[in-house]
Design a protein around this motif. Structure first.
Motif, mmCIF file in Angstrom:
data_model
loop_
_atom_site.group_PDB
_atom_site.id
_atom_site.type_symbol
_atom_site.label_atom_id
_atom_site.label_comp_id
_atom_site.label_asym_id
_atom_site.label_seq_id
_atom_site.Cartn_x
_atom_site.Cartn_y
_atom_site.Cartn_z
ATOM 1 N N THR A 311 2.861 55.812 31.458
ATOM 2 C CA THR A 311 1.797 56.758 31.766
ATOM 3 C C THR A 311 1.414 56.713 33.247
ATOM 4 O OG1 THR A 311 0.239 55.065 31.025
ATOM 5 C CG2 THR A 311 0.818 56.798 29.465
ATOM 6 N N GLN A 312 1.723 55.603 33.921
ATOM 7 C CA GLN A 312 1.401 55.464 35.335
ATOM 8 C C GLN A 312 2.641 55.363 36.216
ATOM 9 O OE1 GLN A 312 -1.031 51.957 35.418
ATOM 10 N NE2 GLN A 312 -2.841 52.990 34.586
ATOM 11 N N ARG A 319 4.088 61.051 42.568
ATOM 12 C CA ARG A 319 5.187 61.083 43.539
ATOM 13 C C ARG A 319 4.952 60.172 44.730
ATOM 14 N NH1 ARG A 319 8.674 65.031 42.173
ATOM 15 N NH2 ARG A 319 7.914 66.681 40.774
ATOM 16 N N SER A 320 3.714 59.692 44.911
ATOM 17 C CA SER A 320 3.432 58.799 46.038
ATOM 18 C C SER A 320 3.723 57.339 45.717
ATOM 19 C CB SER A 320 1.962 58.942 46.458
ATOM 20 O OG SER A 320 1.089 58.551 45.400
ATOM 21 N N ARG A 321 4.077 57.033 44.468
ATOM 22 C CA ARG A 321 4.340 55.640 44.087
ATOM 23 C C ARG A 321 5.669 55.167 44.663
ATOM 24 N NH1 ARG A 321 1.288 52.746 40.880
ATOM 25 N NH2 ARG A 321 -0.272 53.735 39.534
ATOM 26 N N ARG A 322 5.647 53.937 45.171
ATOM 27 C CA ARG A 322 6.900 53.315 45.620
ATOM 28 C C ARG A 322 7.651 52.694 44.451
ATOM 29 N NH1 ARG A 322 7.076 49.167 47.777
ATOM 30 N NH2 ARG A 322 5.025 48.352 47.248
ATOM 31 N N VAL A 323 6.908 52.236 43.440
ATOM 32 C CA VAL A 323 7.507 51.581 42.278
ATOM 33 C C VAL A 323 7.406 52.540 41.098
ATOM 34 C CG1 VAL A 323 7.416 49.587 40.751
ATOM 35 C CG2 VAL A 323 6.807 49.325 43.168
ATOM 36 N N PHE A 324 8.546 52.863 40.473
ATOM 37 C CA PHE A 324 8.539 53.780 39.340
ATOM 38 C C PHE A 324 9.720 53.478 38.428
ATOM 39 C CE2 PHE A 324 10.983 55.793 42.709
ATOM 40 C CZ PHE A 324 12.098 56.258 42.055
ATOM 41 N N ILE A 325 9.635 54.011 37.209
ATOM 42 C CA ILE A 325 10.682 53.850 36.188
ATOM 43 C C ILE A 325 11.339 55.213 35.991
ATOM 44 C CG2 ILE A 325 11.171 53.172 33.808
ATOM 45 C CD1 ILE A 325 8.553 51.555 33.872
ATOM 46 N N ASP A 326 12.664 55.266 36.110
ATOM 47 C CA ASP A 326 13.342 56.547 35.934
ATOM 48 C C ASP A 326 13.635 56.803 34.464
ATOM 49 O OD1 ASP A 326 15.555 55.058 35.233
ATOM 50 O OD2 ASP A 326 16.614 55.374 37.110
ATOM 51 N N LEU A 331 14.169 50.287 36.927
ATOM 52 C CA LEU A 331 12.982 50.094 37.748
ATOM 53 C C LEU A 331 13.361 50.248 39.218
ATOM 54 C CD1 LEU A 331 9.959 49.264 37.812
ATOM 55 C CD2 LEU A 331 10.736 46.903 38.100
ATOM 56 N N HIS A 332 12.687 51.156 39.916
ATOM 57 C CA HIS A 332 12.959 51.433 41.319
ATOM 58 C C HIS A 332 11.821 50.884 42.178
ATOM 59 C CE1 HIS A 332 16.196 54.637 40.789
ATOM 60 N NE2 HIS A 332 15.778 54.397 39.561
ATOM 61 N N ILE A 333 12.201 50.234 43.277
ATOM 62 C CA ILE A 333 11.233 49.790 44.285
ATOM 63 C C ILE A 333 11.692 50.360 45.619
ATOM 64 C CG2 ILE A 333 10.113 47.826 45.400
ATOM 65 C CD1 ILE A 333 10.707 46.164 42.952
ATOM 66 N N ARG A 334 10.932 51.284 46.163
ATOM 67 C CA ARG A 334 11.286 51.910 47.432
ATOM 68 C C ARG A 334 10.555 51.210 48.574
ATOM 69 N NH1 ARG A 334 10.351 58.259 46.634
ATOM 70 N NH2 ARG A 334 8.258 57.478 46.166
ATOM 71 N N PHE A 335 11.276 50.958 49.670
ATOM 72 C CA PHE A 335 10.683 50.332 50.859
ATOM 73 C C PHE A 335 9.952 49.048 50.471
ATOM 74 C CE2 PHE A 335 10.362 55.016 51.364
ATOM 75 C CZ PHE A 335 11.409 55.166 52.256
ATOM 76 N N THR A 336 10.722 48.062 50.063
ATOM 77 C CA THR A 336 10.168 46.808 49.547
ATOM 78 C C THR A 336 9.151 46.203 50.509
ATOM 79 O OG1 THR A 336 12.298 46.433 48.499
ATOM 80 C CG2 THR A 336 10.778 44.576 48.591
#
Length: 414
Positions: A311-312, A319-326, A331-336
């Motif tokens: 849900t989050q 779209r502003s989240r760096r961490v998301f689940i596709d 699990l994606h972590i952008r710009f660690t």
């Protein structure tokens, strides 16, 4: 009398066994091949793996060959097997984006396609090396790009059906997945794919429901497919809570006792699941996959004690989240960043199966914190080294003093 009855029973049992063997040997006789080749419609979401059984073949055919065409009657046909009906591809060797010819396998006359992509949509034929076809499929792989998530707990509703004259476009949902966590609040979801109903479909394609096929089927005329292309796949999500299995509860209690004892110092800390260590450069992206998980599985992620709910953290929600689940459960972590350090736990089908301990390194300096396990480990190693050096220093000087007092050692100063 008893001997005759026993003989009759043994004869009947032998007859039943013989009948069972005959049924197994003649399994392909149950499904006669159609005189006119038809196409069975099947739809899947991108990155899923699926199996296409060859439901019929003549008894004299000992090996089948699978063929692929993008469109019916196309001059370009791919052969998806050697001419003995075998391939050597293993599922573990398949990666996202691999060529189609490296993402399939054949087992017991069935075609297995791994991590299917939208460009794999088309017609699949089961036949012989001579080009005789026995059975065929019309496969529609729908893209997860633009997939719409609907959260029932927030009062959201799925897409409404669309009507364009005699064309009816709607979403067909799969069954709910199991709860992705146990013992705590979890989530479950169901995938919805685009389907349509129209009397103008090609009669050569088999339909489970009259005049109903998936939106990307080759049975759909081009003008109707254009009207349905804006109807995206859907993901319906809701909360759930289920108890953990008794075996997992007992194992968790034992591990809790072991961890308590380890704090006293009697034995080292034992993780509840296998932990993999990874060091990531600051500012670089990272993708973590759950071992053994597929897109249709119920997969959940936790960071230390924080639950990463869809849900989050689902892709596209914020779209502003760096961490998301596709939509493939990765699990994606952008710009660690430095705050991303910790242990990420993976749940699969309601059971926590693995953990990933992430460390972030940087060329520059950054403030250390005792809440960071790596900082604590570095401080502990430094203190242990300091104590060892101090102990060696004191021991050497004590020996020197003893030798000086008792004159048992030569004078090294002369």
């Amino acid at each position: 009398m008893h001997l005759a009855l026993t003989t009759v029973l043994l004869w009947a049992w032998g007859s039943l066994q013989a009948f069972e063997i005959v049924e197994k040997e003649n399994i392909f006789q149950k499904t006669p091949c159609p005189a006119f080749l038809m196409f069975e419609n099947a739809a899947y979401l991108a990155d899923m793996s699926f199996e296409l059984p060859c439901h019929c073949k003549p008894e004299e055919v000992l090996a089948v060959v699978w063929f692929y065409q993008k469109h019916l009657g196309s001059s370009h046909t791919k052969v998806l097997t050697d001419f003995d009906g075998r391939v050597l591809t293993e599922a573990a060797q398949v990666h996202v984006g691999s060529d189609m010819l490296t993402r399939f396998s054949i087992r017991m006359f069935s075609l297995l396609v791994f991590r299917a992509q939208p460009e794999d949509s088309g017609l699949y034929f089961c036949g012989t090396r001579k080009g005789d076809y026995f059975y065929a499929y019309d496969v529609d792989i729908q893209s997860s790009e633009g997939m719409v998530a609907t959260f029932q707990d927030e009062g959201q509703e799925p897409f409404a059906d669309e009507y364009y004259g005699r064309l009816h476009v709607f979403t067909t949902f799969w069954e709910w997945t199991p709860c992705d966590r146990c013992g705590v609040r979890g989530e479950q979801w169901r995938i919805g794919l685009c389907y349509l109903q129209s009397p103008d479909l090609s009669p050569r394609y088999l339909k489970a429901v009259p005049d109903v096929v998936s939106c990307g089927s080759r049975a759909v005329p081009r003008k109707l497919r254009t009207k349905a292309r804006d109807h995206m796949p859907e993901l319906l999500v809701r909360s759930c809570i289920v108890p953990c299995e008794k075996t997992n509860t007992i194992r968790g209690s034992i591990l809790a006792i072991v961890n308590y004892v380890s704090k006293v110092g009697s034995r080292p800390w034992v993780p509840q699941v296998p932990i993999q260590f990874h060091q990531q450069r600051l500012g670089h992206g990272l993708i973590i996959s759950c071992p053994g998980a597929r897109p249709e599985h119920a997969v959940a992620w936790d960071k230390d004690h924080q639950r990463l709910y869809r849900t989050q953290y689902l892709k596209g929600v914020n779209r502003s989240r760096r961490v998301f689940i596709d939509h493939g459960n990765q699990l994606h972590i952008r710009f660690t960043q430095l705050g991303d350090r910790g242990i990420y736990y993976c749940w699969r089908q309601g059971v926590r199966v693995a953990g990933f301990r992430l460390g972030v390194t940087s060329r520059g300096r950054y403030p250390a914190s005792f809440s960071d396990p790596e900082t604590r480990s570095a401080v502990e190693l430094t203190l242990i080294g300091y104590l060892l050096i101090t102990a060696v220093f004191v021991t050497v000087h004590l020996c020197h003093c003893c030798c000086y007092l008792f004159s048992c050692c030569p004078n090294f100063s002369q």
